[in-house]
Write a protein that holds these residues in place. Structure first.
Motif, PDB file in Angstrom:
ATOM      1  N   HIS A  55       0.758  -1.165  -0.026  1.00 29.36           N
ATOM      2  CA  HIS A  55      -0.004  -0.044   0.056  1.00 29.36           C
ATOM      3  C   HIS A  55       0.900   1.365   0.019  1.00 29.36           C
ATOM      4  N   SER A  56       1.901   1.296   0.801  1.00 34.39           N
ATOM      5  CA  SER A  56       2.798   2.315   0.857  1.00 34.39           C
ATOM      6  C   SER A  56       3.778   2.567  -0.566  1.00 34.39           C
ATOM      7  N   LEU A  57       4.165   1.357  -1.022  1.00 36.02           N
ATOM      8  CA  LEU A  57       4.834   1.558  -2.163  1.00 36.02           C
ATOM      9  C   LEU A  57       4.025   2.027  -3.293  1.00 36.02           C
ATOM     10  N   LEU A  58       2.843   2.016  -3.320  1.00 37.62           N
ATOM     11  CA  LEU A  58       2.002   2.311  -4.624  1.00 37.62           C
ATOM     12  C   LEU A  58       1.406   3.633  -3.985  1.00 37.62           C
ATOM     13  N   GLY A  59       1.544   4.175  -2.933  1.00 39.20           N
ATOM     14  CA  GLY A  59       1.096   5.633  -2.574  1.00 39.20           C
ATOM     15  C   GLY A  59      -0.312   5.784  -2.546  1.00 39.20           C
TER      16      GLY A  59
END
Length: 288
Positions: A55-59
């Motif tokens: 989720h964080s890698l995809l922003g």
């Protein structure tokens, strides 16, 4: 990437209670609309940690909000009371545990999926445009092989540290574990990442596996076994690099993982518990 050393270890994971998918249009029932869906995660859980990192890698903070749950479930059956209304709204007279992770539909108030691998793939496929591909085209078999290897490493570590069984069984499980770590060590020589020249879902999978190996499974292994596991410098240097990435390190709740493990584990602590492989906290990138 070969997974032969651990391929014979059977999977024992329970089937997910819900396995809907996000689709491309209204005919799917769950089509991709920003802010329609919500994640409910316990980052101290391995699957929750995987999803949180993806989720964080995809922003996706503004696209798919996240509700983080307490590391230790508050229900005797291992579920979270905060998720009970969602489960009961999604299945008539649901009697199972209300476990995380959950992808819910805010429009209907019901659960779409509790299957971690499907959730991460759907987030990347439908909301990850314009970012490095976490599931590169043509890399499906490689990604799935790493997922199988991660599950097998976890099971081998569990068997190696089991209080039951005989010494020969535990020794064999340790050797299978070490064979797989050795394969990864050789594979990563000269490589920054596992299957491509950028971070992919395979790196997320392996990183979470290594976190669990050091923080959870090490507790039940003897010191000599832990030293042999630690004797893979390229592999653990790779883990350190990923931990320093904000999308990884920000979600690493060391205390929560330990508390969650000790809340349900009845195994005996072994000498390896005192031999930390990686100083995770010193490499963790925290954002203000």
């Amino acid at each position: 990437m070969s997974v032969t050393p651990l391929a014979h270890v059977p999977a024992t994971y329970p089937a997910p209670a819900f396995r809907g998918r996000i689709g491309r249009d209204a005919r799917s029932g769950h089509y991709a609309v920003p802010r329609r869906y919500r994640l409910h995660l316990a980052a101290a859980c391995a699957d929750g940690l995987r999803i949180a990192v993806v989720h964080s890698l995809l922003g996706l903070d503004d696209v798919c909000p996240v509700t983080f749950l307490d590391p230790v479930p508050d229900c005797p059956d291992g579920g979270h009371s905060a998720l009970r209304p969602l489960y009961e709204a999604s299945a008539h007279r649901y009697t199972g545990a209300a476990v995380a992770p959950v992808l819910s539909d805010d429009w209907s108030g019901r659960i779409v999926s509790t299957h971690a691998a499907d959730i991460t793939r759907d987030l990347a496929r439908h909301f990850g445009g314009g970012r490095p591909a976490l599931y590169p085209c043509g890399a499906e078999s490689e990604t799935e092989a790493v997922e199988r290897m991660g599950r097998a490493i976890e099971q081998a570590a569990q068997h190696a540290g089991s209080a039951g069984g005989d010494n020969a069984d535990r020794a064999a499980a340790l050797e299978r574990l070490l064979d797989s770590l050795g394969s990864l060590e050789r594979w990563l020589e000269g490589r920054a990442y596992l299957i491509r020249d950028h971070i992919t879902a395979a790196d997320v999978e392996l990183w979470v596996t290594l976190v669990q190996l050091d923080i959870v499974h090490r507790d039940h292994l003897d010191a000599a076994a832990v030293q042999r596991i630690a004797d893979h410098p390229t592999l653990w240097a790779y883990a350190r690099r990923l931990t320093a990435h904000p999308a990884f390190g920000t979600h690493l709740d060391l205390d929560g993982i330990a508390r969650r493990h000790h809340a349900h584990c009845r195994g005996l602590e072994a000498a390896g518990a005192a031999v930390q492989i990686l100083d995770w906290a010193s490499h963790t990138a925290r954002t203000p």
